[in-house]
Motif scaffolding. Structure first.
Motif, PDB file in Angstrom:
ATOM      1  N   THR A   1      -6.266   4.139   0.754  1.00 52.95           N
ATOM      2  CA  THR A   1      -7.560   4.942   0.175  1.00 52.95           C
ATOM      3  C   THR A   1      -8.287   3.917  -1.468  1.00 52.95           C
ATOM      4  O   THR A   1      -6.466   3.694  -1.878  1.00 52.95           O
ATOM      5  CB  THR A   1      -7.312   6.507   0.123  1.00 52.95           C
ATOM      6  N   GLY A   2      -9.237   4.235  -1.556  1.00 55.13           N
ATOM      7  CA  GLY A   2     -10.042   3.717  -2.567  1.00 55.13           C
ATOM      8  C   GLY A   2     -10.491   2.222  -2.361  1.00 55.13           C
ATOM      9  O   GLY A   2     -11.337   1.896  -1.366  1.00 55.13           O
ATOM     10  N   ASN A   3     -11.063   2.119  -3.788  1.00 50.16           N
ATOM     11  CA  ASN A   3     -12.275   1.110  -3.856  1.00 50.16           C
ATOM     12  C   ASN A   3     -11.945  -0.507  -4.084  1.00 50.16           C
ATOM     13  O   ASN A   3     -10.856  -0.449  -4.811  1.00 50.16           O
ATOM     14  CB  ASN A   3     -13.231   1.276  -5.309  1.00 50.16           C
ATOM     15  N   GLY A   4     -12.359  -1.410  -3.693  1.00 52.67           N
ATOM     16  CA  GLY A   4     -11.339  -2.664  -4.071  1.00 52.67           C
ATOM     17  C   GLY A   4     -10.128  -2.976  -3.560  1.00 52.67           C
ATOM     18  O   GLY A   4      -9.553  -3.820  -4.046  1.00 52.67           O
ATOM     19  N   ILE A   5      -9.528  -2.134  -2.340  1.00 50.15           N
ATOM     20  CA  ILE A   5      -8.480  -2.246  -2.476  1.00 50.15           C
ATOM     21  C   ILE A   5      -7.781  -3.884  -1.366  1.00 50.15           C
ATOM     22  O   ILE A   5      -9.130  -3.877  -1.076  1.00 50.15           O
ATOM     23  CB  ILE A   5      -7.636  -1.515  -1.138  1.00 50.15           C
ATOM     24  N   ARG A   6      -6.984  -4.812  -1.679  1.00 46.23           N
ATOM     25  CA  ARG A   6      -7.674  -6.391  -0.730  1.00 46.23           C
ATOM     26  C   ARG A   6      -5.440  -6.231  -0.063  1.00 46.23           C
ATOM     27  O   ARG A   6      -4.717  -5.542  -1.172  1.00 46.23           O
ATOM     28  CB  ARG A   6      -7.365  -7.315  -1.690  1.00 46.23           C
ATOM     29  N   ILE A   7      -5.347  -5.981   1.045  1.00 50.38           N
ATOM     30  CA  ILE A   7      -4.582  -5.684   1.960  1.00 50.38           C
ATOM     31  C   ILE A   7      -4.047  -6.866   2.427  1.00 50.38           C
ATOM     32  O   ILE A   7      -5.070  -7.881   3.479  1.00 50.38           O
ATOM     33  CB  ILE A   7      -3.928  -5.061   2.571  1.00 50.38           C
ATOM     34  N   ASN A   8      -3.049  -7.917   2.142  1.00 50.76           N
ATOM     35  CA  ASN A   8      -3.203  -9.276   3.168  1.00 50.76           C
ATOM     36  C   ASN A   8      -1.063  -9.126   3.972  1.00 50.76           C
ATOM     37  O   ASN A   8      -0.343  -9.150   3.527  1.00 50.76           O
ATOM     38  CB  ASN A   8      -2.708 -10.439   2.212  1.00 50.76           C
ATOM     39  N   ILE A   9      -0.960  -8.965   4.745  1.00 52.95           N
ATOM     40  CA  ILE A   9      -0.362  -8.455   5.749  1.00 52.95           C
ATOM     41  C   ILE A   9       0.048  -9.617   6.927  1.00 52.95           C
ATOM     42  O   ILE A   9      -1.546  -9.461   7.672  1.00 52.95           O
ATOM     43  CB  ILE A   9      -0.461  -7.138   6.758  1.00 52.95           C
TER      44      ILE A   9
END
Length: 72
Positions: free
Chosen positions: A44-52
């Motif tokens: 959760t949060g603002n501007g999270i980028r996840i690369n899986i």
């Protein structure tokens, strides 16, 4: 000292909830849940980028009941 309550209208009481009018000594709702999720599922949060690149969740749960809930 006893509580004095006027008129009350209850529209809905959902699972594992408590509705009380007046004096009470102890209230303890109980619920349980089991959740399985892959990588990066509960961020959760603002501007999270996840690369899986690859994410798999394998579940093999043979138990029918994990822990019982007993209301006393």
């Amino acid at each position: 000292m006893p509580a004095k309550v006027g008129m009350v209208k209850v529209l809905n009481v959902s699972n594992s909830s408590i509705f009380n009018i007046g004096d009470v000594y102890s209230m303890s709702p109980a619920a349980s849940a089991k959740t399985f999720a892959g990588g990066g599922s509960f961020n959760t949060g603002n501007g999270i980028r996840i690369n899986i690149n690859r994410s798999s969740t394998y579940v093999n749960d043979r138990e029918l009941v994990d822990q019982s809930i007993i209301n006393s």
